[in-house]
Design a protein around this motif. Sequence first.
Motif, PDB file in Angstrom:
ATOM      1  N   ARG A  54       0.828  -1.213   0.000  1.00  8.25           N
ATOM      2  CA  ARG A  54       0.000   0.000   0.000  1.00  8.25           C
ATOM      3  C   ARG A  54       0.860   1.261   0.000  1.00  8.25           C
ATOM      4  NH1 ARG A  54      -5.771  -0.534   0.015  1.00  8.25           N
ATOM      5  NH2 ARG A  54      -6.084  -2.750   0.254  1.00  8.25           N
ATOM      6  N   TYR A  55       2.185   1.081  -0.072  1.00  5.39           N
ATOM      7  CA  TYR A  55       3.103   2.205   0.148  1.00  5.39           C
ATOM      8  C   TYR A  55       2.843   3.364  -0.826  1.00  5.39           C
ATOM      9  CZ  TYR A  55       7.337   4.915   0.524  1.00  5.39           C
ATOM     10  OH  TYR A  55       8.208   5.961   0.679  1.00  5.39           O
ATOM     11  N   ASP A  56       2.697   3.046  -2.119  1.00  8.43           N
ATOM     12  CA  ASP A  56       2.598   4.133  -3.106  1.00  8.43           C
ATOM     13  C   ASP A  56       1.275   4.896  -2.982  1.00  8.43           C
ATOM     14  OD1 ASP A  56       5.152   3.820  -4.445  1.00  8.43           O
ATOM     15  OD2 ASP A  56       4.396   1.842  -4.980  1.00  8.43           O
ATOM     16  N   MET A  60      19.716   4.638  -2.672  1.00  2.04           N
ATOM     17  CA  MET A  60      19.715   3.860  -1.425  1.00  2.04           C
ATOM     18  C   MET A  60      18.360   3.994  -0.736  1.00  2.04           C
ATOM     19  SD  MET A  60      21.894   1.994  -0.027  1.00  2.04           S
ATOM     20  CE  MET A  60      20.913   0.839   0.888  1.00  2.04           C
ATOM     21  N   ALA A  61      17.941   2.939  -0.069  1.00  2.00           N
ATOM     22  CA  ALA A  61      16.611   2.911   0.541  1.00  2.00           C
ATOM     23  C   ALA A  61      15.572   3.260  -0.520  1.00  2.00           C
ATOM     24  CB  ALA A  61      16.531   3.862   1.742  1.00  2.00           C
ATOM     25  N   GLY A  62      15.809   2.742  -1.711  1.00  2.00           N
ATOM     26  CA  GLY A  62      15.023   3.127  -2.890  1.00  2.00           C
ATOM     27  C   GLY A  62      13.622   2.552  -2.922  1.00  2.00           C
ATOM     28  N   GLY A  63      13.321   1.604  -2.031  1.00  2.00           N
ATOM     29  CA  GLY A  63      11.949   1.105  -1.870  1.00  2.00           C
ATOM     30  C   GLY A  63      11.331   0.631  -3.170  1.00  2.00           C
ATOM     31  N   ASP A  93      10.361   4.796  -6.875  1.00  2.00           N
ATOM     32  CA  ASP A  93       9.830   6.081  -7.317  1.00  2.00           C
ATOM     33  C   ASP A  93      10.905   7.049  -7.812  1.00  2.00           C
ATOM     34  OD1 ASP A  93       7.151   6.247  -7.336  1.00  2.00           O
ATOM     35  OD2 ASP A  93       6.974   7.611  -5.616  1.00  2.00           O
ATOM     36  N   VAL A  94      11.978   7.182  -7.048  1.00  2.00           N
ATOM     37  CA  VAL A  94      13.038   8.133  -7.401  1.00  2.00           C
ATOM     38  C   VAL A  94      13.921   7.534  -8.498  1.00  2.00           C
ATOM     39  CG1 VAL A  94      15.075   9.348  -6.514  1.00  2.00           C
ATOM     40  CG2 VAL A  94      12.981   9.234  -5.139  1.00  2.00           C
ATOM     41  N   ALA A  95      14.186   6.226  -8.383  1.00  2.00           N
ATOM     42  CA  ALA A  95      15.039   5.545  -9.362  1.00  2.00           C
ATOM     43  C   ALA A  95      14.444   5.637 -10.772  1.00  2.00           C
ATOM     44  CB  ALA A  95      15.215   4.086  -8.951  1.00  2.00           C
ATOM     45  N   ASP A 112      10.673  -6.936   0.386  1.00  2.00           N
ATOM     46  CA  ASP A 112       9.261  -6.770   0.001  1.00  2.00           C
ATOM     47  C   ASP A 112       9.049  -5.454  -0.752  1.00  2.00           C
ATOM     48  OD1 ASP A 112       8.452  -9.163   1.214  1.00  2.00           O
ATOM     49  OD2 ASP A 112       8.353  -8.196   3.172  1.00  2.00           O
ATOM     50  N   MET A 113       9.709  -4.388  -0.276  1.00  2.00           N
ATOM     51  CA  MET A 113       9.603  -3.095  -0.975  1.00  2.00           C
ATOM     52  C   MET A 113      10.199  -3.227  -2.382  1.00  2.00           C
ATOM     53  SD  MET A 113       8.140  -0.675   0.947  1.00  2.00           S
ATOM     54  CE  MET A 113       8.764   0.974   0.609  1.00  2.00           C
ATOM     55  N   LEU A 114      11.368  -3.864  -2.489  1.00  2.00           N
ATOM     56  CA  LEU A 114      12.005  -4.012  -3.807  1.00  2.00           C
ATOM     57  C   LEU A 114      11.136  -4.848  -4.742  1.00  2.00           C
ATOM     58  CD1 LEU A 114      15.759  -4.642  -2.841  1.00  2.00           C
ATOM     59  CD2 LEU A 114      14.769  -2.543  -3.761  1.00  2.00           C
ATOM     60  N   GLU A 151      20.302  -4.447   0.320  1.00  2.00           N
ATOM     61  CA  GLU A 151      21.512  -3.912   0.966  1.00  2.00           C
ATOM     62  C   GLU A 151      21.122  -3.167   2.231  1.00  2.00           C
ATOM     63  OE1 GLU A 151      24.834  -3.735   0.037  1.00  2.00           O
ATOM     64  OE2 GLU A 151      24.624  -4.799  -1.872  1.00  2.00           O
ATOM     65  N   ASN A 152      21.954  -3.278   3.256  1.00  2.00           N
ATOM     66  CA  ASN A 152      21.806  -2.431   4.434  1.00  2.00           C
ATOM     67  C   ASN A 152      22.701  -1.211   4.235  1.00  2.00           C
ATOM     68  OD1 ASN A 152      21.854  -1.198   6.922  1.00  2.00           O
ATOM     69  ND2 ASN A 152      22.102  -3.088   8.092  1.00  2.00           N
ATOM     70  N   ALA A 153      22.114  -0.010   4.308  1.00  2.00           N
ATOM     71  CA  ALA A 153      22.858   1.232   4.058  1.00  2.00           C
ATOM     72  C   ALA A 153      24.084   1.358   4.962  1.00  2.00           C
ATOM     73  CB  ALA A 153      21.928   2.427   4.276  1.00  2.00           C
ATOM     74  N   GLU A 154      24.060   0.666   6.102  1.00  2.00           N
ATOM     75  CA  GLU A 154      25.175   0.778   7.060  1.00  2.00           C
ATOM     76  C   GLU A 154      26.397  -0.038   6.641  1.00  2.00           C
ATOM     77  OE1 GLU A 154      23.501  -0.597  10.712  1.00  2.00           O
ATOM     78  OE2 GLU A 154      21.944   0.925  10.706  1.00  2.00           O
ATOM     79  N   VAL A 206      16.125   8.995  -0.318  1.00  2.00           N
ATOM     80  CA  VAL A 206      14.926   9.830  -0.192  1.00  2.00           C
ATOM     81  C   VAL A 206      13.981   9.213   0.839  1.00  2.00           C
ATOM     82  CG1 VAL A 206      12.873  10.651  -1.431  1.00  2.00           C
ATOM     83  CG2 VAL A 206      15.121  10.776  -2.516  1.00  2.00           C
ATOM     84  N   PHE A 207      13.676   9.977   1.858  1.00  2.00           N
ATOM     85  CA  PHE A 207      12.792   9.530   2.951  1.00  2.00           C
ATOM     86  C   PHE A 207      13.254   8.188   3.520  1.00  2.00           C
ATOM     87  CE2 PHE A 207       9.624  12.005   0.231  1.00  2.00           C
ATOM     88  CZ  PHE A 207       9.898  13.196   0.891  1.00  2.00           C
ATOM     89  N   GLY A 208      14.555   7.961   3.485  1.00  2.00           N
ATOM     90  CA  GLY A 208      15.096   6.683   3.934  1.00  2.00           C
ATOM     91  C   GLY A 208      15.982   6.804   5.159  1.00  2.00           C
ATOM     92  N   ILE A 209      16.790   7.850   5.222  1.00  2.00           N
ATOM     93  CA  ILE A 209      17.870   7.847   6.218  1.00  2.00           C
ATOM     94  C   ILE A 209      17.361   7.930   7.655  1.00  2.00           C
ATOM     95  CG2 ILE A 209      18.419  10.338   6.303  1.00  2.00           C
ATOM     96  CD1 ILE A 209      21.440   8.731   5.789  1.00  2.00           C
TER      97      ILE A 209
END
Length: 243
Positions: A31-33, A66-69, A72-74, A92-94, A114-117, A132-135
């Motif tokens: 339901r994210y989008d 990163m955290a591209g879910g 949308d931005v990609a 699941d987001m990917l 990937e884990n951003a860390e 975007v809206f990830g960090i």
Amino acid sequence: MSDKVNFGDELVSPEEKTRRVGHVFSSVARRYDVMNDLMSGGMHRLWKDRFVNRVTPRPGEAILDMAGGTGDVAFRMARRGAAVTVADINADMLEVGKERARAGGRNGLRWQVENAERLSFADARFDAYTIVFGIRNVTDIPAALGEAHRVLKRGGRFFCMEFSSSDWPGFSNLYEAFASHVIPRIGKAVANDEESYRYLVESIRRFPRPPVFRAMIGDAGFVRAAAEPMLGGLVTIHSGWKI
Ligand code: SAM
């Protein structure tokens, strides 16, 4: 890490935070989008367009979103000819993003868990890094910024868009009321998931103010760290360069 960290307003261990953030996004993925459109009145599309204009993706550039879910931005950056890798901790987001790409005939993106860390990419691999809206969801933000710096080439660009608490008199009260009462209710009505949306609101409230986050970008080694507020400071685009 052993100290307690915030999961929204609650203090938990770092491992527990990463686990719970994973649960939030697995729960909202389908339901994210539609929720983004409802919660922002469609504004997130304009913010993302503006963000991508700032990034100025060029044909052939390697960009890590990163955290591209759900992409949308990609998708916006790939449309300009960049070679985009979408990375996210949540499969699941990917998966929703990959389905969107297939349905829209958008080929050529790479999707990677990937884990951003702790990124698996080699040093100096990308021309630009976007998040975007990830960090604000990342448990160890300085570690993620350090990894962003590591995987960028010299001259590489770092761009981050994040919500920030607004300082506009009047507007901030209005936003606070909307965020605290309306967003979790929309979450309940549309996604049957009040808790996840309550976390999203609390995580925005807890994210460092733009001057503090700008300093963190500088501490990670980026130069010309900047914070550009949009919409009365409700959303901020942060940037920095690797030299
Ligand atoms: N960038 C997309 C957008 O703007 O539509 C998605 C943003 S969504 C609010 C936040 C994303 O951050 C989720 O997909 C979540 O799985 C991801 N995330 C949270 N912690 C992460 C981490 N440590 N490493 C990578 N991704 C992470």
